[in-house]
Design a protein around this motif. Sequence first.
Motif, PDB file in Angstrom:
ATOM      1  N   GLY A 198      -8.245 -21.915  25.934  1.00  0.00           N
ATOM      2  CA  GLY A 198      -9.424 -21.107  26.188  1.00  0.00           C
ATOM      3  C   GLY A 198      -9.417 -20.544  27.602  1.00  0.00           C
ATOM      4  O   GLY A 198      -8.700 -21.017  28.478  1.00  0.00           O
ATOM      5  N   GLY A 199     -10.230 -19.502  27.805  1.00  0.00           N
ATOM      6  CA  GLY A 199     -10.372 -18.921  29.130  1.00  0.00           C
ATOM      7  C   GLY A 199      -9.370 -17.845  29.467  1.00  0.00           C
ATOM      8  O   GLY A 199      -9.315 -17.394  30.617  1.00  0.00           O
ATOM      9  N   LEU A 200      -8.584 -17.404  28.496  1.00  0.00           N
ATOM     10  CA  LEU A 200      -7.597 -16.348  28.746  1.00  0.00           C
ATOM     11  C   LEU A 200      -8.155 -14.999  28.310  1.00  0.00           C
ATOM     12  O   LEU A 200      -8.797 -14.883  27.262  1.00  0.00           O
ATOM     13  CB  LEU A 200      -6.301 -16.641  27.989  1.00  0.00           C
ATOM     14  N   PRO A 201      -7.898 -13.951  29.097  1.00  0.00           N
ATOM     15  CA  PRO A 201      -8.408 -12.616  28.730  1.00  0.00           C
ATOM     16  C   PRO A 201      -7.652 -12.046  27.539  1.00  0.00           C
ATOM     17  O   PRO A 201      -6.462 -12.305  27.346  1.00  0.00           O
ATOM     18  CB  PRO A 201      -8.146 -11.792  29.989  1.00  0.00           C
ATOM     19  N   THR A 202      -8.350 -11.262  26.738  1.00  0.00           N
ATOM     20  CA  THR A 202      -7.734 -10.576  25.609  1.00  0.00           C
ATOM     21  C   THR A 202      -7.685  -9.083  25.897  1.00  0.00           C
ATOM     22  O   THR A 202      -8.397  -8.573  26.751  1.00  0.00           O
ATOM     23  CB  THR A 202      -8.526 -10.836  24.317  1.00  0.00           C
ATOM     24  N   THR A 203      -6.843  -8.388  25.161  1.00  0.00           N
ATOM     25  CA  THR A 203      -6.615  -6.975  25.445  1.00  0.00           C
ATOM     26  C   THR A 203      -7.819  -6.098  25.113  1.00  0.00           C
ATOM     27  O   THR A 203      -7.876  -4.946  25.561  1.00  0.00           O
ATOM     28  CB  THR A 203      -5.388  -6.468  24.659  1.00  0.00           C
ATOM     29  N   GLY A 227     -10.887  -6.909  26.011  1.00  0.00           N
ATOM     30  CA  GLY A 227     -11.937  -7.230  26.969  1.00  0.00           C
ATOM     31  C   GLY A 227     -12.648  -8.541  26.728  1.00  0.00           C
ATOM     32  O   GLY A 227     -13.583  -8.891  27.456  1.00  0.00           O
ATOM     33  N   GLY A 228     -12.215  -9.313  25.742  1.00  0.00           N
ATOM     34  CA  GLY A 228     -12.821 -10.607  25.461  1.00  0.00           C
ATOM     35  C   GLY A 228     -12.113 -11.735  26.188  1.00  0.00           C
ATOM     36  O   GLY A 228     -11.274 -11.506  27.079  1.00  0.00           O
ATOM     37  N   THR A 229     -12.428 -12.953  25.780  1.00  0.00           N
ATOM     38  CA  THR A 229     -11.837 -14.151  26.373  1.00  0.00           C
ATOM     39  C   THR A 229     -11.673 -15.206  25.293  1.00  0.00           C
ATOM     40  O   THR A 229     -12.561 -15.359  24.447  1.00  0.00           O
ATOM     41  CB  THR A 229     -12.728 -14.721  27.497  1.00  0.00           C
ATOM     42  N   THR A 230     -10.562 -15.913  25.308  1.00  0.00           N
ATOM     43  CA  THR A 230     -10.401 -17.003  24.344  1.00  0.00           C
ATOM     44  C   THR A 230     -11.380 -18.130  24.659  1.00  0.00           C
ATOM     45  O   THR A 230     -11.754 -18.345  25.810  1.00  0.00           O
ATOM     46  CB  THR A 230      -8.965 -17.543  24.357  1.00  0.00           C
ATOM     47  N   VAL A 231     -11.793 -18.843  23.614  1.00  0.00           N
ATOM     48  CA  VAL A 231     -12.861 -19.835  23.727  1.00  0.00           C
ATOM     49  C   VAL A 231     -12.278 -21.217  24.049  1.00  0.00           C
ATOM     50  O   VAL A 231     -11.371 -21.685  23.364  1.00  0.00           O
ATOM     51  CB  VAL A 231     -13.669 -19.905  22.416  1.00  0.00           C
ATOM     52  N   PRO A 232     -12.788 -21.885  25.083  1.00  0.00           N
ATOM     53  CA  PRO A 232     -12.324 -23.246  25.398  1.00  0.00           C
ATOM     54  C   PRO A 232     -12.731 -24.250  24.313  1.00  0.00           C
ATOM     55  O   PRO A 232     -13.661 -24.016  23.540  1.00  0.00           O
ATOM     56  CB  PRO A 232     -13.041 -23.562  26.716  1.00  0.00           C
ATOM     57  N   GLY A 233     -12.026 -25.361  24.300  1.00  0.00           N
ATOM     58  CA  GLY A 233     -12.392 -26.462  23.425  1.00  0.00           C
ATOM     59  C   GLY A 233     -11.989 -26.296  21.985  1.00  0.00           C
ATOM     60  O   GLY A 233     -12.445 -27.044  21.119  1.00  0.00           O
ATOM     61  N   ARG A 234     -11.115 -25.339  21.701  1.00  0.00           N
ATOM     62  CA  ARG A 234     -10.677 -25.110  20.315  1.00  0.00           C
ATOM     63  C   ARG A 234      -9.231 -25.583  20.099  1.00  0.00           C
ATOM     64  O   ARG A 234      -8.959 -26.322  19.174  1.00  0.00           O
ATOM     65  CB  ARG A 234     -10.794 -23.617  19.961  1.00  0.00           C
ATOM     66  N   ILE A 235      -8.323 -25.078  20.953  1.00  0.00           N
ATOM     67  CA  ILE A 235      -6.911 -25.450  20.839  1.00  0.00           C
ATOM     68  C   ILE A 235      -6.393 -25.834  22.219  1.00  0.00           C
ATOM     69  O   ILE A 235      -6.534 -25.075  23.180  1.00  0.00           O
ATOM     70  CB  ILE A 235      -6.061 -24.307  20.250  1.00  0.00           C
ATOM     71  N   LEU A 236      -5.805 -27.026  22.307  1.00  0.00           N
ATOM     72  CA  LEU A 236      -5.165 -27.506  23.524  1.00  0.00           C
ATOM     73  C   LEU A 236      -3.657 -27.543  23.309  1.00  0.00           C
ATOM     74  O   LEU A 236      -3.181 -27.592  22.170  1.00  0.00           O
ATOM     75  CB  LEU A 236      -5.643 -28.914  23.887  1.00  0.00           C
ATOM     76  N   ARG A 237      -2.912 -27.561  24.398  1.00  0.00           N
ATOM     77  CA  ARG A 237      -1.469 -27.783  24.344  1.00  0.00           C
ATOM     78  C   ARG A 237      -1.141 -28.942  25.273  1.00  0.00           C
ATOM     79  O   ARG A 237      -1.806 -29.135  26.292  1.00  0.00           O
ATOM     80  CB  ARG A 237      -0.696 -26.520  24.739  1.00  0.00           C
ATOM     81  N   SER A 238      -0.095 -29.708  24.934  1.00  0.00           N
ATOM     82  CA  SER A 238       0.145 -30.921  25.717  1.00  0.00           C
ATOM     83  C   SER A 238       1.577 -31.404  25.598  1.00  0.00           C
ATOM     84  O   SER A 238       2.323 -31.015  24.698  1.00  0.00           O
ATOM     85  CB  SER A 238      -0.808 -32.031  25.244  1.00  0.00           C
ATOM     86  N   ASP A 239       1.930 -32.285  26.529  1.00  0.00           N
ATOM     87  CA  ASP A 239       3.142 -33.073  26.415  1.00  0.00           C
ATOM     88  C   ASP A 239       2.831 -34.276  25.519  1.00  0.00           C
ATOM     89  O   ASP A 239       1.753 -34.396  24.941  1.00  0.00           O
ATOM     90  CB  ASP A 239       3.648 -33.493  27.796  1.00  0.00           C
TER      91      ASP A 239
END
Length: 276
Positions: free
Chosen positions: A22-27, A29-41
């Motif tokens: 979440g928190g990344l800009p989209t083309t 003008g929106g933003t991805t939503v936090p708390g939906r998909i995480l990435r991890s080791d």
Amino acid sequence: MTSTRTGRWVRLDGTTNTRDLGGLPTTDGGTTVPGRILRSDNLQTLSEDDVRRLVGEIGLREVIDLRTTAEILLEGRGPLRDVDEVTHRHFSLLPERGHHTDVFAVEESDPADLPEGWLESLLPRQVAEHDEGEPPAVRSYLGYLGQRADNVVAALRALTATDEGASVVHCAAGKDRTGVVCALALAVAGVGHDDIVADYAMTAEVIDALVAKLAASPTYAEDMVSRDVTSHTPRAATMDRVLRLLDERYGGPTGWLETHGFGADEQARLRSRLRE
């Protein structure tokens, strides 16, 4: 209570490379939503407090595990495996011998006894002739897409299986296999090329701690100590090249997905996981 988040990073005792998509800009003008998909080791060394935070505070309900069957059996049962609310799904991005598609059933039936031959369970990956001149990391990523397209798509499809709670995608380091799957997910969400590349490269910020963590595991120690930290560090140019090749060959990541059976309806469902 101390926050577990620093920007997009999720700071946990037992991981070094966990962050929110979440928190990344989209083309548009929106933003991805936090708390939906995480990435991890790797999640094997989560503390009790980590589990409480992930499940209770973040709302984790699904784990997408991209490791091989051998890695899972060698590493053993992680603490999230004891949480009833969390579903585990396994999609290896490397070719494997055998037919143990339900690795977690194998793990539970005899978790302490690694079957003979699992250490040699990986098949040699073939490099397409037109990819032989690419850098090694690019060849590896194209190998995931070329030889395990089924599981790349299945992992993304699994992310659409629930409308509630958070999912986490992980492998061992959370940079290569995880990086490819998350790049495709972000492309579907409408995140631009440069921001996808920047997300991939963020792992470089924690690479020293990540290599040290993996070196403490017998499963990964030899690979960690046989090469210097620089060789493990993700480079923006790697993901940039992979995305450009997908642009040239398929019209972009979403074109690759369409070609491999992940069409408009499924892409819309995945987009809704990362967008309002």
